[in-house]
Design a protein around this motif. Sequence first.
Motif, PDB file in Angstrom:
ATOM      1  N   PRO A 162      -0.099 -74.274  19.343  1.00 25.21           N
ATOM      2  CA  PRO A 162       0.565 -73.777  20.564  1.00 25.21           C
ATOM      3  C   PRO A 162      -0.152 -72.656  21.646  1.00 25.21           C
ATOM      4  CG  PRO A 162       1.232 -72.645  18.609  1.00 25.21           C
ATOM      5  CD  PRO A 162       0.263 -73.822  18.191  1.00 25.21           C
ATOM      6  N   LYS A 163       0.483 -72.391  22.769  1.00 30.39           N
ATOM      7  CA  LYS A 163      -0.457 -71.436  23.475  1.00 30.39           C
ATOM      8  C   LYS A 163       0.639 -70.295  23.676  1.00 30.39           C
ATOM      9  CE  LYS A 163      -3.680 -74.497  24.648  1.00 30.39           C
ATOM     10  NZ  LYS A 163      -4.916 -74.304  23.865  1.00 30.39           N
ATOM     11  N   LYS A 164      -0.101 -69.046  24.139  1.00 29.65           N
ATOM     12  CA  LYS A 164       0.630 -67.980  24.205  1.00 29.65           C
ATOM     13  C   LYS A 164       0.955 -67.826  25.701  1.00 29.65           C
ATOM     14  CE  LYS A 164      -2.556 -65.539  22.233  1.00 29.65           C
ATOM     15  NZ  LYS A 164      -3.313 -64.333  21.352  1.00 29.65           N
ATOM     16  N   PRO A 165       2.107 -67.108  26.169  1.00 26.31           N
ATOM     17  CA  PRO A 165       3.137 -66.428  25.229  1.00 26.31           C
ATOM     18  C   PRO A 165       4.095 -67.592  24.858  1.00 26.31           C
ATOM     19  CG  PRO A 165       3.577 -66.222  27.709  1.00 26.31           C
ATOM     20  CD  PRO A 165       2.346 -66.867  27.483  1.00 26.31           C
ATOM     21  N   PHE A 166       4.761 -67.323  23.801  1.00 23.45           N
ATOM     22  CA  PHE A 166       5.771 -68.417  23.283  1.00 23.45           C
ATOM     23  C   PHE A 166       7.296 -67.606  24.049  1.00 23.45           C
ATOM     24  CE2 PHE A 166       4.782 -68.295  18.609  1.00 23.45           C
ATOM     25  CZ  PHE A 166       3.170 -69.232  18.707  1.00 23.45           C
ATOM     26  N   LEU A 167       8.248 -68.590  24.421  1.00 20.43           N
ATOM     27  CA  LEU A 167       9.296 -68.173  24.841  1.00 20.43           C
ATOM     28  C   LEU A 167       9.940 -67.234  24.180  1.00 20.43           C
ATOM     29  CD1 LEU A 167      11.473 -68.922  27.443  1.00 20.43           C
ATOM     30  CD2 LEU A 167      12.355 -70.356  25.791  1.00 20.43           C
ATOM     31  N   ARG A 168      10.576 -65.881  25.037  1.00 20.39           N
ATOM     32  CA  ARG A 168      11.406 -64.980  24.502  1.00 20.39           C
ATOM     33  C   ARG A 168      12.811 -65.527  25.099  1.00 20.39           C
ATOM     34  NH1 ARG A 168       6.016 -63.719  23.458  1.00 20.39           N
ATOM     35  NH2 ARG A 168       5.966 -61.622  22.935  1.00 20.39           N
ATOM     36  N   ASP A 209      14.358 -78.681  19.879  1.00 19.61           N
ATOM     37  CA  ASP A 209      13.547 -79.694  20.238  1.00 19.61           C
ATOM     38  C   ASP A 209      13.602 -80.188  21.912  1.00 19.61           C
ATOM     39  OD1 ASP A 209      12.982 -80.065  17.665  1.00 19.61           O
ATOM     40  OD2 ASP A 209      14.566 -81.556  17.072  1.00 19.61           O
ATOM     41  N   ALA A 210      14.819 -79.432  22.407  1.00 18.50           N
ATOM     42  CA  ALA A 210      15.004 -79.838  23.876  1.00 18.50           C
ATOM     43  C   ALA A 210      14.045 -78.844  24.732  1.00 18.50           C
ATOM     44  CB  ALA A 210      16.351 -79.473  24.051  1.00 18.50           C
ATOM     45  N   ILE A 211      13.843 -77.762  24.130  1.00 16.95           N
ATOM     46  CA  ILE A 211      12.745 -76.794  24.794  1.00 16.95           C
ATOM     47  C   ILE A 211      11.605 -77.316  24.808  1.00 16.95           C
ATOM     48  CG2 ILE A 211      12.115 -74.404  25.018  1.00 16.95           C
ATOM     49  CD1 ILE A 211      15.128 -73.796  24.414  1.00 16.95           C
ATOM     50  N   LYS A 212      11.222 -77.808  23.642  1.00 13.73           N
ATOM     51  CA  LYS A 212       9.880 -78.464  23.347  1.00 13.73           C
ATOM     52  C   LYS A 212       8.699 -77.391  23.309  1.00 13.73           C
ATOM     53  CE  LYS A 212      10.675 -83.023  24.924  1.00 13.73           C
ATOM     54  NZ  LYS A 212      12.341 -82.964  25.400  1.00 13.73           N
ATOM     55  N   ARG A 213       9.095 -76.136  22.789  1.00 14.44           N
ATOM     56  CA  ARG A 213       7.873 -75.222  22.448  1.00 14.44           C
ATOM     57  C   ARG A 213       8.424 -74.253  21.639  1.00 14.44           C
ATOM     58  NH1 ARG A 213       8.005 -71.358  28.089  1.00 14.44           N
ATOM     59  NH2 ARG A 213       6.411 -70.078  26.618  1.00 14.44           N
ATOM     60  N   GLY A 247      12.712 -76.173  13.374  1.00 14.97           N
ATOM     61  CA  GLY A 247      13.661 -74.815  13.614  1.00 14.97           C
ATOM     62  C   GLY A 247      13.006 -73.498  13.181  1.00 14.97           C
ATOM     63  N   GLU A 248      13.534 -72.590  12.387  1.00 15.78           N
ATOM     64  CA  GLU A 248      13.205 -71.549  12.090  1.00 15.78           C
ATOM     65  C   GLU A 248      12.020 -71.490  11.083  1.00 15.78           C
ATOM     66  OE1 GLU A 248      14.240 -67.380   9.653  1.00 15.78           O
ATOM     67  OE2 GLU A 248      15.766 -69.026   9.905  1.00 15.78           O
TER      68      GLU A 248
END
Length: 291
Positions: free
Chosen positions: A125-131, A172-176, A213-214
């Motif tokens: 994955p790439k930074k930044p993660f979605l907050r 899964d819908a957001i895909k990140r 998920g988590e």
Amino acid sequence: HFFSKGWYEVTPPTMVQTQVEGGSTLFELDYFNEKAFMTQSSQLYLETVVPAIGDCFCIMPSYRAEKSRTRRHVAEYTHIEGEFGFISFEDLLELLEDMVVDVCERAMTLAGSEIQLLNPDFTPPKKPFLRMTYEEAIKYCNDNEIYKDEATKTKFEFGDDITEKPERKMTDAIKRPIFLIKFPRPLKSFYMQPCHDEPNLTESVDCLVPGVGEIIGGSMRMHDYNQLMEAYKINGLDPSPYYWYTDVRKFGTCAHGGFGLGLERFLCWVLGRDHIREVCLYPRFMGRCTP
């Protein structure tokens, strides 16, 4: 990754007399005629170590007596936990983000061909993660027909727990990867630091990844003695077994926070496995404790 950051590894006990994540998931045992439990988490012990040695981590088994047969639950799992002193909530998020990205990149460097064989679509994955705040997640689910109860089409309300299936559907819908942050206090453990501007919320985070998920839960920890004593009372906990944990607040600590990562869930994500038992050697779950 941990040693490159200068963190110290410690080995806390796994037979304990305190709870961390709620009494309903404790495995109880007779410890020389005293009631004891198999540990749910080494977090409380790591917190006591921070004032002495600084940032630290452990890789230990944890146990949850959850009567669950979902594809991401087992009764015994490898728990990677860390605690860090003199940090803010945003510092904690950045630490977690850096850890996930760096470990994935190291794994691809060391065993990229094997990972691609099992999961051809995986890339670090790439930074930044979605907050995303808990409140925003509730709105996202309701706006995108992700229901609390699929059968009755019941929508989420503030204060509801976002359970595994809707959480995974949203991710899964957001895909990140997502940092789901600022959960209401009743949904989280007693030790989590309330938000300074919204005391009904906590400085808490769950890291969610597509397909699983988590995989990580974390938070800032209460470091004020009076605040922690009040938290015991609110949650109906007898503070006496926690004397060693409470004393850290009495005699000197600092703003600190940490995380717990389930290694098997992390492997499911990286390797593209559908069920957690696929990445366990002799998995333990409800109804199975052999061989």
